[in-house]
Write an enzyme that holds these catalytic residues in place. Structure first.
Site, PDB file in Angstrom:
ATOM      1  N   ARG A   1      -2.906  -0.970  -3.699  1.00 13.13           N
ATOM      2  CA  ARG A   1      -3.077  -1.165  -2.263  1.00 13.13           C
ATOM      3  C   ARG A   1      -4.410  -1.843  -2.011  1.00 13.13           C
ATOM      4  O   ARG A   1      -5.387  -1.590  -2.726  1.00 13.13           O
ATOM      5  CB  ARG A   1      -3.110   0.179  -1.522  1.00 13.13           C
TER       6      ARG A   1
ATOM      7  N   GLY B   1       0.927   7.438 -12.325  1.00 13.43           N
ATOM      8  CA  GLY B   1       2.238   7.882 -11.840  1.00 13.43           C
ATOM      9  C   GLY B   1       3.315   7.110 -12.566  1.00 13.43           C
ATOM     10  O   GLY B   1       3.100   6.588 -13.667  1.00 13.43           O
ATOM     11  N   ARG B   2       4.475   7.006 -11.909  1.00 18.85           N
ATOM     12  CA  ARG B   2       5.627   6.376 -12.559  1.00 18.85           C
ATOM     13  C   ARG B   2       5.339   4.915 -12.936  1.00 18.85           C
ATOM     14  O   ARG B   2       5.684   4.473 -14.032  1.00 18.85           O
ATOM     15  CB  ARG B   2       6.840   6.433 -11.623  1.00 18.85           C
TER      16      ARG B   2
ATOM     17  N   HIS C   1       1.498  -9.756  -2.192  1.00 19.28           N
ATOM     18  CA  HIS C   1       2.143  -8.422  -2.186  1.00 19.28           C
ATOM     19  C   HIS C   1       3.627  -8.534  -2.561  1.00 19.28           C
ATOM     20  O   HIS C   1       4.508  -8.175  -1.772  1.00 19.28           O
ATOM     21  CB  HIS C   1       1.965  -7.757  -0.806  1.00 19.28           C
ATOM     22  N   ILE C   2       3.868  -9.012  -3.789  1.00 21.23           N
ATOM     23  CA  ILE C   2       5.252  -9.250  -4.226  1.00 21.23           C
ATOM     24  C   ILE C   2       5.649  -8.431  -5.451  1.00 21.23           C
ATOM     25  O   ILE C   2       6.658  -8.734  -6.090  1.00 21.23           O
ATOM     26  CB  ILE C   2       5.500 -10.754  -4.516  1.00 21.23           C
TER      27      ILE C   2
ATOM     28  N   GLU D   1      -4.783  -7.163   4.488  1.00 22.07           N
ATOM     29  CA  GLU D   1      -3.749  -8.188   4.294  1.00 22.07           C
ATOM     30  C   GLU D   1      -2.827  -8.263   5.522  1.00 22.07           C
ATOM     31  O   GLU D   1      -2.656  -7.253   6.209  1.00 22.07           O
ATOM     32  CB  GLU D   1      -2.944  -7.905   3.011  1.00 22.07           C
TER      33      GLU D   1
END
Ligand code: 8YV
Length: 325
Positions: free
Chosen positions: A239, A155-156, A286-287, A268
């Site tokens: 994810r 994707g993008r 998750h940054i 998480e």
């Protein structure tokens, strides 16, 4: 009468102020992590909710919140939404695409480089006072430039990583995706479509950027890891749940692959305990989208969706076509 909205997590004060110009706002600036039933309680009488990836919107919540019309996620991923249940209930879902693409692609590359060049592992070594001399083979990693970059999910953000790899580092880029990109986009990214099996076997560095769903659960498990090169690097910025974290810890310990960089984890903020003890993995909380301008743009887009839908019937980035309740 003004409509009521809930901001379910702490967010930039200026975004709360913007929303307060249009709605009666209840916000959670103390960032209390509500249980599903506490969230339902908070949502009573609310027409809209500003969510992050942490709040689950499902059939039970929708049934218990009959006034709710829109859930605006401050995230591009929306696996916290049961979109079918939302459509059936007449509740609109929106996400926050585009505004985080380049920032997240930057981070994918940062994690790839930190992992392949053993930045975190060697820093820990230095901080522990273990650096006493130079050695020819000390923390030798693998090259990024000229290597084969594999991307699963194009994707993008995947395209942003491909461009960085091809144009910035002279990498050969291969990818696998549910559907093949059109020729012009492939040419722009200098990326070649391959089967998932070829991707696993050929990539020197494999970056995961696919959305999480039942069909991508454990897309990388023991069988897939066994197909990768023993010198390969794996990066997950997509994810938790896409990688079988227990199987990955085994593969890292056995050197079935060289190293991994993980920004997302199954369950998480808990992290599989075995991942915490293997040295050849870089772990971040998750940054990938975490720069101030990008997080502000994500929050403003979620706010724009609430304003657009509740005041004008025109959301900016709708995920479903819900016949209003
Ligand atoms: C968010 C993300 O920070 O946008 C996404 O899908 O994973 C991150 O950018 C996170 O989901 C919080 O909403």
């Amino acid at each position: 009468m003004r409509q009521k909205i809930l901001i379910a997590r702490a967010v930039f004060p200026e975004v709360i102020a913007r929303l307060a110009q249009h709605f009666d706002v209840t916000s959670n600036q103390d960032d209390v992590l509500w249980t599903p039933s506490q969230l339902i309680e908070q949502l009573q009488g609310m027409q809209g909710v500003f969510t992050t990836g942490s709040e689950r919107i499902d059939a039970a919540l929708l049934a218990a919140c009959p006034m709710l019309k829109i859930c605006a996620n401050m995230a591009v991923g929306y696996n916290n939404f049961d979109l079918d249940a939302m459509t059936a209930a007449g509740v609109l879902g929106t996400n926050a695409p585009d505004v985080l693409t380049e920032t997240t692609a930057d981070f994918g590359f940062a994690l790839l480089m930190a992992t392949a060049r053993r930045v975190a592992e060697s820093e820990h070594f230095l901080r522990a006072g273990l650096w006493t001399r130079w050695r020819y083979d000390m923390f030798t990693g693998s090259d990024i430039h000229g290597a084969t970059l594999g991307i699963l999910g194009m994707g993008r953000i995947g395209q942003g990583i491909a461009r960085r790899g091809a144009l910035g580092f002279g990498m050969k880029v291969i990818y696998h995706n549910r559907s093949r990109l059109d020729a012009a986009t492939e040419a722009q990214c200098q990326a070649t479509y391959v089967s998932k099996q070829d991707l696993l076997k050929t990539a020197d560095h494999l970056v995961l950027v696919l959305p999480y769903s039942a069909s991508s659960h454990h897309a990388i498990g023991a069988a897939e890891l066994a197909q990768m090169k023993p010198t390969a690097t794996l990066v997950n910025i997509a994810r938790g749940g896409i990688v079988d974290d227990a199987a990955l810890a085994v593969a890292l310990r056995n050197k079935a692959i060289a190293a991994a960089g993980l920004d997302v984890f199954e369950g998480e903020p808990k992290v599989h305990p075995d991942l915490l003890t293997v040295p050849n993995v870089v772990l971040t909380p998750h940054i990938a989208s975490a720069t101030v301008p990008t997080r502000l743009a994500m929050a403003n887009l979620a706010a724009d969706n609430l304003i657009g839908y509740l005041l004008k019937g025109k959301p900016l980035t709708a995920l479903n076509a819900a016949a209003p309740r």
